[in-house]
Design a protein around this motif. Sequence first.
Motif, PDB file in Angstrom:
ATOM      1  N   ASN A 173     -70.938-135.663  60.196  1.00 46.25           N
ATOM      2  CA  ASN A 173     -72.171-136.151  60.850  1.00 46.25           C
ATOM      3  C   ASN A 173     -73.772-136.148  60.291  1.00 46.25           C
ATOM      4  OD1 ASN A 173     -73.533-136.532  63.172  1.00 46.25           O
ATOM      5  ND2 ASN A 173     -73.592-134.352  63.687  1.00 46.25           N
TER       6      ASN A 173
ATOM      7  N   ASN B  40     -79.192-139.142  66.043  1.00 39.86           N
ATOM      8  CA  ASN B  40     -78.547-137.690  66.249  1.00 39.86           C
ATOM      9  C   ASN B  40     -79.529-137.418  65.941  1.00 39.86           C
ATOM     10  OD1 ASN B  40     -78.185-138.113  63.160  1.00 39.86           O
ATOM     11  ND2 ASN B  40     -76.330-137.569  63.435  1.00 39.86           N
TER      12      ASN B  40
ATOM     13  N   GLN C 103     -72.093-137.613  70.757  1.00 38.57           N
ATOM     14  CA  GLN C 103     -72.365-136.688  69.762  1.00 38.57           C
ATOM     15  C   GLN C 103     -71.067-138.349  68.833  1.00 38.57           C
ATOM     16  OE1 GLN C 103     -73.248-134.135  68.381  1.00 38.57           O
ATOM     17  NE2 GLN C 103     -72.963-134.775  65.827  1.00 38.57           N
TER      18      GLN C 103
END
Length: 349
Positions: free
Chosen positions: A230, A312, A347
Motif C-alpha cells: 500500500n 490513499n 482501500q
Amino acid sequence: QEESFLSNSIQYGLFDWIDRSPVAVGELYEERLKLAELADQADFYGYHLAEHHGTSLGVAPSPSVFFSALAQRTTNIRFSAMAFLLPMYHPIRLVEEVCMLDHLSNGRVELGVSKGVSPYELKCFDVDPNSAQEVFTEALEVFKKGMTETVLNHNGEHFNFKDVTISLKPLQKPYPPLWYPTFSESGTIYAAKNRYNFLTLGPSALVASLATLYRKEQHQLPDHARVSNNPKIGAMRQIFIGSTDEEALRIAELAYRDWYESITELWHKNANSSFDALFGWEACLASETILIGSADTVLGQIQKLVDESDINYLAGAFAWGSLSFEQSKSSLLSFINDVAPNITSMQHE
C-alpha cells in the motif's frame, strides 16, 4: 489529544512552505511547530516541508534544521522535505544530516527528492539547470550508497569518492522511505518504477490520471520489488475552513494573494509569467486545487477528490500567506474534528 482518524483507509499529512508572514521569523517557526504538534496529536501520518531558496516562499530554506526542532516537539508524526533539491546538496553531507535526523526522531524521517522546478533557485547554488537532472540522478545514487555502505567508492561524472568512511548509518534500514513529488506522467512512471511514495497536485482529473498510471506501473513490478502492498499515493491541497463559505472565502482570498506573490516572486523578477495561470485564485477555486469554505463544503470537495482518484493520502496546507496562526489553527482543528473523520475511502487492492 484530538480523536485519531487513522482508522480510515486514507491518511493525512501537513504540507508547508513556511512562506513569508507578517510575524517575525522566530515566531513563524514556533507557530508552525505548534501546528505540527496538533497534527501529531491527531495521528497525522506526516509533515512535509517544501525547500525553496532566494524567495519569500521559503523562509525555512534548510528543512533539516527545522526538522531537528520538530523531532523534539513531536512523538509519532513522520516528516520529510518535499523535497530535498539534490543538485544543491553534497551527497555525503545529506547522508550525514538524514542519519542524524533519523536517530534524533527515533526513525521518523522520510525523504522527498527532486531535481528542482525553478531554474532561478538552482542558480542560487550555481547549478546549471540544463545539468540538474543528471546531477540529481547521480547524487541520489551516491546517497543510497552512502546509506548502505561503510566505505564509499564512486567514480562518476559529477561526484568522485575513494575509500570514504561513512561511520554514521540510519536507524531505518536500508534507509528512510523515499518520496517523489511530481505532476507529470514521466515523473509518475519514475516514482512507480523506483518504488517511491508519490505526491502530486493539480485538478482531480489529473490526480486521478496520475494515480491510475502509478498503480499500473506498480502492478507491473514483481511482488518483491514493490515499495509495500500500500504505497502512499497522494495529493496536496491548500485548505482553509471557516464557519461559512462566505467567511472562508473572504479571509482566504486576502491571505492567498500574499502567498501568490511569494510563489511567483522569482519568476516575476525574471520576467517569467509561466506559473501565473497555474496558481491564479479564480482558476484554483474552479479546479478545486484550493479548498476554501465551511467544513461541509470542504468535506464534499475532498470526498469528490478521493472518489475520483482513489488516492490513499492527502497532504493539506493549512498555513500560508497572511493567515494568522489562530486562523490556521482553527481551520486545522475543524479539519481534524469535522472533515477527516467523515471521509470514506475504499482501500485500493
